[in-house]
Motif scaffolding. Structure first.
Motif, PDB file in Angstrom:
ATOM      1  N   SER A  55      -3.338  -0.439  -0.511  1.00  0.00           N
ATOM      2  CA  SER A  55      -4.642   0.186  -0.719  1.00  0.00           C
ATOM      3  C   SER A  55      -4.598   1.163  -1.894  1.00  0.00           C
ATOM      4  CB  SER A  55      -5.094   0.913   0.551  1.00  0.00           C
ATOM      5  OG  SER A  55      -5.278   0.007   1.614  1.00  0.00           O
ATOM      6  N   PHE A  56      -3.512   1.924  -2.009  1.00  0.00           N
ATOM      7  CA  PHE A  56      -3.379   2.850  -3.131  1.00  0.00           C
ATOM      8  C   PHE A  56      -3.315   2.067  -4.443  1.00  0.00           C
ATOM      9  CE2 PHE A  56      -1.721   6.041  -5.937  1.00  0.00           C
ATOM     10  CZ  PHE A  56      -2.158   7.249  -5.402  1.00  0.00           C
ATOM     11  N   GLY A  57      -2.601   0.960  -4.421  1.00  0.00           N
ATOM     12  CA  GLY A  57      -2.526   0.129  -5.613  1.00  0.00           C
ATOM     13  C   GLY A  57      -3.886  -0.415  -6.010  1.00  0.00           C
ATOM     14  N   LYS A  58      -4.664  -0.822  -5.031  1.00  0.00           N
ATOM     15  CA  LYS A  58      -6.018  -1.315  -5.319  1.00  0.00           C
ATOM     16  C   LYS A  58      -6.861  -0.209  -5.952  1.00  0.00           C
ATOM     17  CE  LYS A  58      -6.191  -4.772  -1.600  1.00  0.00           C
ATOM     18  NZ  LYS A  58      -6.887  -5.210  -0.355  1.00  0.00           N
ATOM     19  N   ALA A  59      -6.715   1.007  -5.434  1.00  0.00           N
ATOM     20  CA  ALA A  59      -7.485   2.124  -5.982  1.00  0.00           C
ATOM     21  C   ALA A  59      -7.116   2.373  -7.440  1.00  0.00           C
ATOM     22  CB  ALA A  59      -7.249   3.381  -5.145  1.00  0.00           C
ATOM     23  N   VAL A  60      -5.829   2.337  -7.760  1.00  0.00           N
ATOM     24  CA  VAL A  60      -5.391   2.528  -9.136  1.00  0.00           C
ATOM     25  C   VAL A  60      -5.937   1.412 -10.030  1.00  0.00           C
ATOM     26  CG1 VAL A  60      -3.379   2.576 -10.675  1.00  0.00           C
ATOM     27  CG2 VAL A  60      -3.321   3.811  -8.493  1.00  0.00           C
ATOM     28  N   ALA A  61      -5.850   0.184  -9.555  1.00  0.00           N
ATOM     29  CA  ALA A  61      -6.323  -0.957 -10.352  1.00  0.00           C
ATOM     30  C   ALA A  61      -7.814  -0.846 -10.643  1.00  0.00           C
ATOM     31  CB  ALA A  61      -6.019  -2.260  -9.615  1.00  0.00           C
ATOM     32  N   ASP A  69      -9.120  -8.219  -3.168  1.00  0.00           N
ATOM     33  CA  ASP A  69      -9.222  -8.252  -1.707  1.00  0.00           C
ATOM     34  C   ASP A  69      -7.994  -8.867  -1.043  1.00  0.00           C
ATOM     35  OD1 ASP A  69      -9.586 -10.859  -2.494  1.00  0.00           O
ATOM     36  OD2 ASP A  69     -11.333 -11.242  -1.224  1.00  0.00           O
ATOM     37  N   VAL A  70      -6.877  -8.941  -1.778  1.00  0.00           N
ATOM     38  CA  VAL A  70      -5.646  -9.486  -1.200  1.00  0.00           C
ATOM     39  C   VAL A  70      -5.280  -8.689   0.051  1.00  0.00           C
ATOM     40  CG1 VAL A  70      -4.172  -8.066  -2.677  1.00  0.00           C
ATOM     41  CG2 VAL A  70      -3.256 -10.156  -1.704  1.00  0.00           C
ATOM     42  N   ALA A  71      -4.828  -9.393   1.080  1.00  0.00           N
ATOM     43  CA  ALA A  71      -4.557  -8.757   2.370  1.00  0.00           C
ATOM     44  C   ALA A  71      -3.081  -8.435   2.555  1.00  0.00           C
ATOM     45  CB  ALA A  71      -5.012  -9.675   3.508  1.00  0.00           C
ATOM     46  N   ALA A  72      -2.807  -7.380   3.303  1.00  0.00           N
ATOM     47  CA  ALA A  72      -1.437  -7.052   3.709  1.00  0.00           C
ATOM     48  C   ALA A  72      -0.948  -8.078   4.713  1.00  0.00           C
ATOM     49  CB  ALA A  72      -1.399  -5.651   4.321  1.00  0.00           C
ATOM     50  N   ARG A  73       0.344  -8.399   4.648  1.00  0.00           N
ATOM     51  CA  ARG A  73       0.895  -9.444   5.510  1.00  0.00           C
ATOM     52  C   ARG A  73       2.140  -8.944   6.225  1.00  0.00           C
ATOM     53  NH1 ARG A  73       1.398 -15.069   2.382  1.00  0.00           N
ATOM     54  NH2 ARG A  73       1.726 -15.691   4.545  1.00  0.00           N
ATOM     55  N   PRO A  74       2.156  -8.962   7.552  1.00  0.00           N
ATOM     56  CA  PRO A  74       3.381  -8.592   8.274  1.00  0.00           C
ATOM     57  C   PRO A  74       4.486  -9.622   8.102  1.00  0.00           C
ATOM     58  CG  PRO A  74       1.703  -9.367   9.807  1.00  0.00           C
ATOM     59  CD  PRO A  74       1.041  -9.259   8.462  1.00  0.00           C
TER      60      PRO A  74
END
Length: 382
Positions: free
Chosen positions: A122-128, A353-358
């Motif tokens: 999420s932080f990376g998305k904010a920077v981008a 909108d790439v999702a986090a993946r466990p």
């Protein structure tokens, strides 16, 4: 290439020939939050492939998890939220690069503790979004796969032993996004065995380094531990039997010397299995490739006994041997930034909108066709 909710296109692409990278200077901010360390790094990759690590900052959560003897996911996620902004700020300051000087931001998108992964992503998305630069979602394991390239040239292809707390795999690495699994653990990972046996011996957290320190004063010849999969074809691993046997022996230890001797026996047994199965993989790999290079990466690669035995085996098999500097064996963001730079050079950027993946196997095309991927085998899930 998009990396949104549907990963099938990237999985299919992994079976194709690797693309040719665009030769230009790339400066990438990397973010890593997959487990219990909040990390940020700025890495610059030169047109000839040379790498400059301009900064690498790691905020450790060891003190927060130590009272529980292991990582507590809820505590880890909360700590990432509290630490991520300051960690990134320090990394940027140390690098001497401002945000306008970045070509992209790369963030771990899995596998890992999904609460923590979401924080960094999420932080990376904010920077981008704020800076108008590409976002690159990176597989944490792919970061480990390229980590040796942070310090020295490691030309593709190479044979990789990725061995960490949650993963134990042998991979043929032809390039970013082009990796084929030759073997994996069928139960516990080597790092998991180190940590759980250390806990049984009453050692502190993290268990792996504590067990290695104790083993330095021990004589493992006193204990006879099982050799899993000995003589079995293939390159899979198994550490659950060793873990069970060591737990039973730990209950019989009465002195500090007893515990040191058992620690030494465990360390040597783990190193022996990693070496035996890697030698099988080298025999197979060597029949198909002229350039013979074994790379070992992941947290367990920091163990000196493991490194020494693997290097000895590589030499015996006619292979060169490489391992990352100790600082880049455990989780760090420099490896994520480098994987991001290599992906960017190939035009492999991500949707916002790439999702986090466990879960996210490196060889996804193979894993999706493996019924064990959905039924719980760790080697297939990782």
């Amino acid at each position: 290439m998009s990396m949104g909710a549907d990963y099938s296109s990237e999985a299919a692409a992994a079976t194709a020939a690797p693309k040719t990278a665009e030769a230009r200077v790339l400066t990438v901010l990397g973010l890593e939050t997959s487990c219990d360390e909040t990390a940020a790094s700025v890495v610059r990759q030169m047109p000839d492939g040379a790498v400059q690590v301009l900064s690498s900052v790691v905020h450790s959560q060891i003190a927060e998890h130590a009272p529980f003897g292991g990582v507590v996911p809820e505590i880890a996620a909360r700590s990432h939220v509290e630490a991520i902004a300051g960690t990134v700020r320090r990394a940027m300051e140390q690098s001497g690069v401002d945000f306008e000087g970045l070509d992209a931001v790369a963030a771990t998108a899995g596998p890992g503790l999904v609460g923590g992964v979401m924080v960094g992503l999420s932080f990376g998305k904010a920077v981008a979004l704020a800076r108008g630069i590409p976002l690159i979602a990176v597989n944490h394991l792919e970061g480990h796969a390229v980590s040796a390239r942070l310090a020295a040239p490691a030309p593709y292809p190479f044979l990789l032993l990725l061995v960490s707390g949650g993963h134990c795999q042998l991979m043929e690495v032809r390039g970013i996004g082009h990796m084929t699994r030759l073997g994996a653990t069928i139960d516990d990972a080597a790092g998991e065995a180190f940590d759980k046996i250390a806990k049984t011996l009453g050692l502190g957290y993290p268990g792996g380094p504590a067990l290695e320190k104790l083993a330095a004063t021990g004589d493992g010849a006193r204990f006879d531990l099982p050799r899993a999969l000995l003589g079995r074809k293939g390159c899979d691993f198994s550490f659950s039997g060793l873990k069970t046997a060591a737990a039973k022996l730990a209950a019989t230890c009465e002195t500090d010397q007893d515990r040191a001797d058992l620690a030494d026996a465990v360390q040597k047994a783990i190193a022996r299995q990693l070496t035996e199965r890697s030698a099988r993989a080298m025999d197979d790999y060597g029949t198909r490739h002229e350039h013979r290079l074994l790379v070992v990466a992941g947290g367990v690669a920091a163990n000196r006994t493991v490194r020494t035995e693997l290097e000895r085996a590589a030499t015996a098999c006619g292979f060169e041997f490489m391992a990352p500097p100790l600082a880049y064996c455990t989780d760090n963001a420099a490896m994520i930034a480098l994987a991001g730079a290599e992906r960017l050079a190939l035009g492999l950027v991500s949707d916002i909108d790439v999702a986090a993946r466990p879960r996210w196997p490196l060889d996804e095309a193979t894993a999706l066709a493996d019924p064990l991927y959905k039924t719980g085998r760790k080697g297939a899930k990782a």
